[in-house]
Write an enzyme that holds these catalytic residues in place. Structure first.
Site, PDB file in Angstrom:
ATOM      1  N   THR A   1       0.873  -1.274  -0.188  1.00 58.96           N
ATOM      2  CA  THR A   1      -0.042   0.309   0.087  1.00 58.96           C
ATOM      3  C   THR A   1       1.117   0.970  -0.193  1.00 58.96           C
ATOM      4  O   THR A   1       2.140   1.270   0.027  1.00 58.96           O
ATOM      5  CB  THR A   1      -0.785   0.127   1.424  1.00 58.96           C
ATOM      6  OG1 THR A   1      -1.756  -1.326   0.864  1.00 58.96           O
ATOM      7  CG2 THR A   1      -1.390   1.399   0.937  1.00 58.96           C
TER       8      THR A   1
ATOM      9  N   VAL B   1     -12.551  -5.769   1.219  1.00 60.95           N
ATOM     10  CA  VAL B   1     -11.744  -4.163   1.544  1.00 60.95           C
ATOM     11  C   VAL B   1     -10.874  -3.936   2.747  1.00 60.95           C
ATOM     12  O   VAL B   1     -11.560  -4.682   3.475  1.00 60.95           O
ATOM     13  CB  VAL B   1     -13.517  -3.741   1.254  1.00 60.95           C
ATOM     14  CG1 VAL B   1     -12.121  -2.260   1.295  1.00 60.95           C
ATOM     15  CG2 VAL B   1     -13.825  -4.264  -0.249  1.00 60.95           C
TER      16      VAL B   1
ATOM     17  N   ASP C   1      -8.280  -1.677   4.774  1.00 66.26           N
ATOM     18  CA  ASP C   1      -8.562  -0.152   5.594  1.00 66.26           C
ATOM     19  C   ASP C   1      -8.563   0.730   4.255  1.00 66.26           C
ATOM     20  O   ASP C   1      -8.792   1.855   5.423  1.00 66.26           O
ATOM     21  CB  ASP C   1      -7.098  -0.501   6.816  1.00 66.26           C
ATOM     22  CG  ASP C   1      -6.416  -0.467   6.338  1.00 66.26           C
ATOM     23  OD1 ASP C   1      -6.129  -1.500   5.541  1.00 66.26           O
ATOM     24  OD2 ASP C   1      -5.225   0.313   6.738  1.00 66.26           O
TER      25      ASP C   1
ATOM     26  N   THR D   1       0.007   1.331   6.174  1.00 70.16           N
ATOM     27  CA  THR D   1       0.085   0.378   5.600  1.00 70.16           C
ATOM     28  C   THR D   1       0.628  -1.080   6.398  1.00 70.16           C
ATOM     29  O   THR D   1       0.935  -0.867   7.465  1.00 70.16           O
ATOM     30  CB  THR D   1       1.305   0.387   5.270  1.00 70.16           C
ATOM     31  OG1 THR D   1       1.238  -0.972   3.875  1.00 70.16           O
ATOM     32  CG2 THR D   1       2.481   0.466   5.435  1.00 70.16           C
ATOM     33  N   GLY D   2      -0.611  -2.089   6.203  1.00 71.12           N
ATOM     34  CA  GLY D   2      -0.398  -3.277   6.886  1.00 71.12           C
ATOM     35  C   GLY D   2      -1.357  -4.402   6.451  1.00 71.12           C
ATOM     36  O   GLY D   2      -1.958  -4.173   5.140  1.00 71.12           O
ATOM     37  N   TRP D   3      -1.499  -5.599   7.470  1.00 66.31           N
ATOM     38  CA  TRP D   3      -2.478  -6.363   7.634  1.00 66.31           C
ATOM     39  C   TRP D   3      -3.748  -5.449   7.597  1.00 66.31           C
ATOM     40  O   TRP D   3      -4.583  -5.211   8.741  1.00 66.31           O
ATOM     41  CB  TRP D   3      -2.382  -7.360   7.969  1.00 66.31           C
ATOM     42  CG  TRP D   3      -3.257  -8.437   8.563  1.00 66.31           C
ATOM     43  CD1 TRP D   3      -4.406  -8.447   8.457  1.00 66.31           C
ATOM     44  CD2 TRP D   3      -2.827  -9.517   9.583  1.00 66.31           C
ATOM     45  NE1 TRP D   3      -4.174 -10.297   7.921  1.00 66.31           N
ATOM     46  CE2 TRP D   3      -3.572 -10.675   8.160  1.00 66.31           C
ATOM     47  CE3 TRP D   3      -1.749 -10.159   9.218  1.00 66.31           C
ATOM     48  CZ2 TRP D   3      -4.107 -12.019   8.676  1.00 66.31           C
ATOM     49  CZ3 TRP D   3      -1.938 -11.875   9.586  1.00 66.31           C
ATOM     50  CH2 TRP D   3      -2.750 -12.824   9.171  1.00 66.31           C
TER      51      TRP D   3
END
Length: 361
Positions: free
Chosen positions: A227, A256, A258, A278-280
């Site tokens: 991201t 979808v 975050d 950015t991440g899980w």
């Protein structure tokens, strides 16, 4: 991992209308995850350094000529969306069905106006679609075919789905599908022998368009959430945040994350800060990460660095990983993450800049 950089300029109140070029600040990220020197080649590191610097240059040029923070974050994001290095726009990953589905969001900290799109497949720059939603509609979030129809009506650059094809991302999908077929994998019984037929058609179309880059083998990577995001403070004291993503490799069911959800992956308010994550995504959604940073500042009186780090710690306790970038109304920035690395960079009014990839830099 926490980095807090004190402001250099003598910023006034975030609501001040008096221009002050010394306060402009831009921070960007290109994803977090298993990003280590052991997995990086000199060629790959140079490519990321160059792309991040280009994004900084684009956003900085806007701010230096007196542009607004929404203009700056959009300009920076568009550079990264046009690069195959990042999981956004051109470099978006493939879904389980062999599609490239993209999400994006933008928020104006001066007015709290926001716009986002999710699950789009034919808009070259999703961040432009998100901004069009913010400025040219009465809505905040549009999804799928409806969002694409809106983008067409607003005259945005529409491309064939094959435009987003890259061989590296295709290989990532094939690897993920192969992992699914291993005995003991939860989805093993439903896993196809290869990319689904409807996905194969899109993949074939992408190859036919000649979208395979001659050197993109250097862009393969370990586990990474690519991201992209940007946050900015302009000379008028106004904040903005923007985020764009291709989601997760092999995602199903129209998932979808975050990034396009205001308050989870993207948030901006002149009274506190601007944040891009950015991440899980599932964990960032559950922790409402972007708004949580702002709320800690607004209600607990925490500085941006402490607020950002506490929120990432919260994500870690839930079991998630990733990072965020944030800037407050005085130009103080934070870039915490709990993964092995995060592509991140900032630039100030003086031209001072730093591009970082690994921990302990």
């Amino acid at each position: 991992m926490l980095l807090v950089v004190p402001a250099l300029g003598q910023a006034q109140s975030a609501t001040s209308a008096a221009p002050d070029p010394s306060r402009i600040t831009l921070v960007i990220h290109g994803g977090a995850g298993t990003i280590t020197r052991a997995l990086m080649t000199p060629e790959k590191e140079q490519a990321y350094q160059q792309a991040l610097n280009q994004a900084l240059d684009a956003g900085y040029a806007v701010l230096k000529r007196g542009g607004t923070s929404p203009d700056a974050v959009e300009a920076a994001i568009r550079i990264m969306e046009d690069s195959p290095l990042f999981n956004a726009g051109k470099g978006a990953v493939f879904t389980h069905d062999g599609r490239n589905e993209m999400d994006a969001a933008i928020m104006d900290g001066r007015t709290l106006a926001a716009g986002s799109v999710a699950g789009i497949t034919v808009v070259r720059n999703p961040i432009r679609a998100a901004r069009a939603v913010m400025e040219q509609s009465e809505h905040v979030l549009l999804t799928g075919p409806g969002a694409e129809q809106f983008a067409r009506e607003k005259g945005l650059d529409i491309v064939e789905p094959g435009y987003f094809y890259t061989e590296a991302r295709h290989q990532q999908l094939e690897k993920a599908l192969a992992e699914e077929r291993k005995p003991g994998t939860p989805d093993q019984l439903n896993a196809p022998s290869a990319a689904p037929e409807k996905g194969k058609a899109k993949i074939k179309a992408g190859k036919a368009q000649g979208a395979v880059l001659p050197n993109e083998q250097i862009f393969t990577e370990g586990k990474k959430y690519g991201t992209v995001g940007a946050v900015a403070l302009d000379q008028f004291g106004n904040l903005a945040a923007a985020t764009s993503t291709g989601g997760m490799t092999n995602k199903r069911y129209g998932r979808v994350g975050d990034a396009p959800i205001i308050g989870a992956g993207t948030y901006a308010d002149n009274q506190s800060c601007a944040v891009s994550c950015t991440g899980w995504g599932e964990y960032f959604l559950r922790a409402t990460v972007a708004r949580d940073v702002a709320a800690r500042m607004e209600f607990a009186g925490q500085a941006v660095g402490a607020a950002a780090q506490a929120t990432i710690d919260k994500v870690g306790k839930l079991g998630g990983d990733g990072g965020l970038i944030a800037v407050d109304a005085k130009g103080n920035i934070a870039m915490p993450f709990n993964s092995a690395g995060m592509y991140r960079a900032y630039i100030r009014a003086s031209g001072e800049r730093k591009v970082q990839i690994y921990k302990n830099e």
